[in-house]
Design a protein around this motif. Structure first.
Motif, PDB file in Angstrom:
ATOM      1  N   MET A  11      25.574   1.053   4.041  1.00 29.99           N
ATOM      2  CA  MET A  11      23.995   1.082   3.364  1.00 29.99           C
ATOM      3  C   MET A  11      23.948   0.369   2.168  1.00 29.99           C
ATOM      4  SD  MET A  11      22.613   1.660   6.977  1.00 29.99           S
ATOM      5  CE  MET A  11      22.911   2.824   7.723  1.00 29.99           C
ATOM      6  N   SER A  12      23.798  -0.742   2.142  1.00 34.48           N
ATOM      7  CA  SER A  12      24.220  -1.467   1.072  1.00 34.48           C
ATOM      8  C   SER A  12      22.949  -1.581   0.326  1.00 34.48           C
ATOM      9  CB  SER A  12      25.039  -2.376   0.733  1.00 34.48           C
ATOM     10  OG  SER A  12      24.676  -3.601   0.039  1.00 34.48           O
ATOM     11  N   TYR A  13      22.517  -1.069  -1.042  1.00 38.98           N
ATOM     12  CA  TYR A  13      21.134  -0.947  -1.883  1.00 38.98           C
ATOM     13  C   TYR A  13      21.627  -1.552  -2.598  1.00 38.98           C
ATOM     14  CZ  TYR A  13      21.265   3.401   0.672  1.00 38.98           C
ATOM     15  OH  TYR A  13      21.709   3.684   2.156  1.00 38.98           O
ATOM     16  N   SER A  14      20.161  -2.826  -3.210  1.00 42.36           N
ATOM     17  CA  SER A  14      20.245  -3.698  -4.483  1.00 42.36           C
ATOM     18  C   SER A  14      19.316  -3.406  -4.792  1.00 42.36           C
ATOM     19  CB  SER A  14      20.334  -5.061  -4.065  1.00 42.36           C
ATOM     20  OG  SER A  14      19.354  -5.383  -3.271  1.00 42.36           O
ATOM     21  N   LEU A  15      19.003  -3.766  -5.999  1.00 43.21           N
ATOM     22  CA  LEU A  15      17.965  -4.518  -6.892  1.00 43.21           C
ATOM     23  C   LEU A  15      16.348  -4.938  -6.418  1.00 43.21           C
ATOM     24  CD1 LEU A  15      18.976  -5.167 -10.833  1.00 43.21           C
ATOM     25  CD2 LEU A  15      18.539  -3.106  -9.533  1.00 43.21           C
ATOM     26  N   GLY A  16      15.368  -4.271  -6.276  1.00 47.28           N
ATOM     27  CA  GLY A  16      14.177  -4.637  -5.240  1.00 47.28           C
ATOM     28  C   GLY A  16      13.513  -6.892  -5.246  1.00 47.28           C
ATOM     29  N   TRP A  17      14.228  -7.029  -6.533  1.00 47.42           N
ATOM     30  CA  TRP A  17      13.750  -8.359  -6.787  1.00 47.42           C
ATOM     31  C   TRP A  17      14.507  -9.738  -6.588  1.00 47.42           C
ATOM     32  CZ3 TRP A  17      17.591 -10.247 -10.268  1.00 47.42           C
ATOM     33  CH2 TRP A  17      17.820  -9.135 -11.824  1.00 47.42           C
ATOM     34  N   LEU A  18      16.265  -9.106  -5.689  1.00 49.74           N
ATOM     35  CA  LEU A  18      17.743  -9.691  -5.473  1.00 49.74           C
ATOM     36  C   LEU A  18      16.819 -10.582  -4.310  1.00 49.74           C
ATOM     37  CD1 LEU A  18      20.113  -7.724  -7.178  1.00 49.74           C
ATOM     38  CD2 LEU A  18      19.519 -10.367  -7.962  1.00 49.74           C
ATOM     39  N   ARG A  19      17.652 -11.304  -4.058  1.00 54.46           N
ATOM     40  CA  ARG A  19      17.665 -12.201  -2.144  1.00 54.46           C
ATOM     41  C   ARG A  19      18.758 -11.070  -1.780  1.00 54.46           C
ATOM     42  NH1 ARG A  19      18.832 -16.994   0.671  1.00 54.46           N
ATOM     43  NH2 ARG A  19      17.663 -16.165   3.073  1.00 54.46           N
ATOM     44  N   GLN A  20      18.584 -10.465  -0.080  1.00 56.85           N
ATOM     45  CA  GLN A  20      19.346  -9.241   0.400  1.00 56.85           C
ATOM     46  C   GLN A  20      20.810 -10.501   1.363  1.00 56.85           C
ATOM     47  OE1 GLN A  20      15.462  -8.961   1.913  1.00 56.85           O
ATOM     48  NE2 GLN A  20      15.482  -6.694   1.633  1.00 56.85           N
ATOM     49  N   ALA A  21      21.051 -10.045   1.468  1.00 56.57           N
ATOM     50  CA  ALA A  21      22.668 -10.439   1.541  1.00 56.57           C
ATOM     51  C   ALA A  21      22.394 -10.463   3.506  1.00 56.57           C
ATOM     52  CB  ALA A  21      24.034  -9.215   1.722  1.00 56.57           C
ATOM     53  N   GLU A  22      21.679  -9.839   3.663  1.00 62.62           N
ATOM     54  CA  GLU A  22      21.633  -9.713   5.164  1.00 62.62           C
ATOM     55  C   GLU A  22      19.379  -9.959   5.522  1.00 62.62           C
ATOM     56  OE1 GLU A  22      22.270  -7.029   8.697  1.00 62.62           O
ATOM     57  OE2 GLU A  22      21.401  -5.515   7.704  1.00 62.62           O
ATOM     58  N   ASN A  23      19.788 -10.712   6.332  1.00 67.16           N
ATOM     59  CA  ASN A  23      17.977 -10.914   6.006  1.00 67.16           C
ATOM     60  C   ASN A  23      17.507 -10.394   6.886  1.00 67.16           C
ATOM     61  OD1 ASN A  23      15.887 -11.808   6.511  1.00 67.16           O
ATOM     62  ND2 ASN A  23      16.388 -14.140   6.972  1.00 67.16           N
ATOM     63  N   GLN A  24      16.787  -9.506   6.267  1.00 64.56           N
ATOM     64  CA  GLN A  24      15.974  -7.935   6.627  1.00 64.56           C
ATOM     65  C   GLN A  24      14.681  -8.650   7.719  1.00 64.56           C
ATOM     66  OE1 GLN A  24      17.685  -5.168   6.954  1.00 64.56           O
ATOM     67  NE2 GLN A  24      19.397  -5.556   5.059  1.00 64.56           N
ATOM     68  N   TYR A  25      14.207  -9.923   7.626  1.00 60.27           N
ATOM     69  CA  TYR A  25      13.241  -9.947   8.200  1.00 60.27           C
ATOM     70  C   TYR A  25      13.875 -10.453   9.246  1.00 60.27           C
ATOM     71  CZ  TYR A  25      11.542  -9.311   3.566  1.00 60.27           C
ATOM     72  OH  TYR A  25      11.092  -8.717   2.892  1.00 60.27           O
ATOM     73  N   LEU A  26      14.425 -10.862   9.435  1.00 62.84           N
ATOM     74  CA  LEU A  26      14.968 -11.388  11.209  1.00 62.84           C
ATOM     75  C   LEU A  26      15.714  -9.980  11.582  1.00 62.84           C
ATOM     76  CD1 LEU A  26      16.337 -14.887  10.419  1.00 62.84           C
ATOM     77  CD2 LEU A  26      14.156 -14.204  10.893  1.00 62.84           C
ATOM     78  N   VAL A  27      16.152  -9.044  10.851  1.00 67.13           N
ATOM     79  CA  VAL A  27      16.639  -7.584  11.174  1.00 67.13           C
ATOM     80  C   VAL A  27      15.665  -6.437  11.985  1.00 67.13           C
ATOM     81  CG1 VAL A  27      18.004  -5.099  10.702  1.00 67.13           C
ATOM     82  CG2 VAL A  27      19.071  -7.603   9.764  1.00 67.13           C
ATOM     83  N   ALA A  28      14.635  -6.458  11.012  1.00 68.20           N
ATOM     84  CA  ALA A  28      13.415  -6.255  11.953  1.00 68.20           C
ATOM     85  C   ALA A  28      12.337  -6.266  11.327  1.00 68.20           C
ATOM     86  CB  ALA A  28      13.971  -4.340  10.737  1.00 68.20           C
ATOM     87  N   PRO A  29      11.980  -7.535  12.026  1.00 68.13           N
ATOM     88  CA  PRO A  29      10.429  -8.784  12.304  1.00 68.13           C
ATOM     89  C   PRO A  29       9.173  -7.613  12.318  1.00 68.13           C
ATOM     90  CG  PRO A  29      11.506  -9.347  13.839  1.00 68.13           C
ATOM     91  CD  PRO A  29      12.556  -8.712  13.367  1.00 68.13           C
ATOM     92  N   PRO A  30       8.325  -7.513  12.560  1.00 69.64           N
ATOM     93  CA  PRO A  30       7.339  -6.396  11.781  1.00 69.64           C
ATOM     94  C   PRO A  30       6.539  -5.944  12.946  1.00 69.64           C
ATOM     95  CG  PRO A  30       6.329  -9.375  10.728  1.00 69.64           C
ATOM     96  CD  PRO A  30       8.051  -9.061  11.204  1.00 69.64           C
ATOM     97  N   ASP A  31       7.564  -5.872  14.475  1.00 67.21           N
ATOM     98  CA  ASP A  31       7.367  -5.099  15.645  1.00 67.21           C
ATOM     99  C   ASP A  31       8.157  -4.268  15.572  1.00 67.21           C
ATOM    100  OD1 ASP A  31       4.239  -6.516  16.268  1.00 67.21           O
ATOM    101  OD2 ASP A  31       5.604  -7.998  17.223  1.00 67.21           O
ATOM    102  N   VAL A  32       9.359  -4.658  14.680  1.00 68.53           N
ATOM    103  CA  VAL A  32      10.734  -3.800  15.155  1.00 68.53           C
ATOM    104  C   VAL A  32       9.991  -2.713  13.874  1.00 68.53           C
ATOM    105  CG1 VAL A  32      12.223  -3.492  14.639  1.00 68.53           C
ATOM    106  CG2 VAL A  32      11.539  -5.568  16.277  1.00 68.53           C
ATOM    107  N   ALA A  33      10.200  -3.328  12.835  1.00 67.45           N
ATOM    108  CA  ALA A  33       9.145  -2.526  11.758  1.00 67.45           C
ATOM    109  C   ALA A  33       8.616  -1.650  12.044  1.00 67.45           C
ATOM    110  CB  ALA A  33       8.960  -3.359  10.453  1.00 67.45           C
ATOM    111  N   ARG A  34       7.588  -1.697  12.449  1.00 70.87           N
ATOM    112  CA  ARG A  34       6.440  -0.897  12.609  1.00 70.87           C
ATOM    113  C   ARG A  34       7.330   0.262  13.161  1.00 70.87           C
ATOM    114  NH1 ARG A  34       1.525  -2.817  13.495  1.00 70.87           N
ATOM    115  NH2 ARG A  34       2.776  -4.932  13.528  1.00 70.87           N
ATOM    116  N   THR A  35       7.751   0.249  14.257  1.00 70.27           N
ATOM    117  CA  THR A  35       8.501   1.288  14.372  1.00 70.27           C
ATOM    118  C   THR A  35       8.982   2.500  13.985  1.00 70.27           C
ATOM    119  OG1 THR A  35      10.485   0.526  15.805  1.00 70.27           O
ATOM    120  CG2 THR A  35       8.326   0.416  16.922  1.00 70.27           C
TER     121      THR A  35
END
Ligand SMILES: O=C(O)CCC(=O)C(=O)O
Ligand SMILES: [Fe+2]
Length: 298
Positions: free
Chosen positions: A211-235
């Motif tokens: 589990m990798s955490y970074s400063l909130g203003w950086l580009r994420q290594a793994e594209n989290q919006y593809l990992v968890a698009p809104p309908d997935v994130a909602r759950t």
């Protein structure tokens, strides 16, 4: 450069202060048995289809006898307890919030080092960002052991104290520590600390979840919006959605139509156009108020 061994805390002795002191001082720290009960087994079981079906990696850095896959947070609900572990999160925030207003999930990744995999080159995980460190810590990684980690099966190699120095690929064996720990333990390291997976000279896999955490203003290594698009994130739990990036980083970073993306998860909140609004830290709000009262007075 001075060297030292890593501090080894336990689920009983670990406090936020002790973890922060160890990360600041040594660049890494081991906390034994932090996963409660059967958590490591539950995560392993939920991830087993991917451990079984994913082909080994392709590349010298990620390893050719190592099975690796991302999106652990969508493949294992039990892994949320690792990602959202209150003690780990609060210690990580204590360090990273020195340089941002909210932290984010940089990636969630399973790594299973197979028999015969050579050691991974020493690296700093923050080398992915083309920015000078100047004392800023960009990320902290938490590697949760799903199997025992031993020197023989590929326990992560870490150079204690290296977070205060330059990138160095070659070090004397005496400078290395192996993050040996039983399944259910976690090793945290700073993005600036030199480390790498160990060689696996055994016949069984060494498996863990990062589990990798970074400063909130950086580009994420793994594209989290593809990992968890809104309908997935909602759950998902609200805190996890925040970490994925469905929240504002002040000032004004990551908005959607001028709104905090958290509104996506409130029914109907975005049904019609809303006024574009400021998302500012208190200091910036005060500066604006002072500026406009001065302008009005002139
Ligand atoms: O597997 C490990 O122990 C470390 C892996 C690592 O550091 C990486 O892939 O960046
Ligand atoms: Fe790494």
């Amino acid at each position: 450069m001075t060297t030292c061994n890593l501090r080894r805390l336990t689920s009983r002795s670990a406090t936020e202060e002790a973890i922060v002191a160890a990360l600041d001082g040594d660049g890494a720290v081991i906390i034994e048995d932090l996963a409660k009960g059967a958590l490591a087994n539950d995560v392993t079981e939920q991830l087993s289809p991917w451990f079984n079906d994913t082909p080994p990696g392709d590349g010298l850095f990620f390893g050719r006898r190592t099975v690796r896959f991302g999106g652990v947070i969508t493949k294992s609900t039990a892994s949320h307890q690792m990602c959202l572990h209150p003690l780990v999160l609060s210690a990580v925030e204590k360090i990273l919030l020195r340089s941002c207003t909210s932290i984010q999930l940089n990636l969630s990744q399973a790594i299973s080092i197979g028999a015969g995999e050579p050691e991974q080159i020493l690296h700093g995980d923050d080398e992915m960002w083309m920015a000078p460190r100047n004392g800023t810590e960009y990320m902290i990684n938490a590697m949760w052991a799903l199997t025992d980690f031993t020197k023989e099966n590929g326990a992560t190699r870490i150079v204690p104290g290296s977070h205060k120095g330059p990138v160095r690929r070659m070090v004397d064996e005496s400078e290395l520590t192996y993050a040996e720990m039983p399944a259910g333990s976690v090793v945290l390291w700073c993005g600036s600390a030199m480390h790498g997976g160990g060689a696996n000279t055994t016949k069984t896999n060494r498996s863990g979840v990062v589990m990798s955490y970074s400063l909130g203003w950086l580009r994420q290594a793994e594209n989290q919006y593809l990992v968890a698009p809104p309908d997935v994130a909602r759950t998902m739990p609200a805190r996890l959605r925040d970490l994925i990036g469905y929240q504002i980083h002040e000032p004004n970073l990551g908005h959607f139509e001028g709104q905090d993306p958290r509104l996506l998860f409130e029914d109907g909140a975005l049904a019609r156009p809303l006024p574009f609004r400021d998302h500012l830290p208190q200091s910036a709000k005060e500066e604006l108020i002072a500026y406009y009262s001065q302008v009005a007075a002139e």
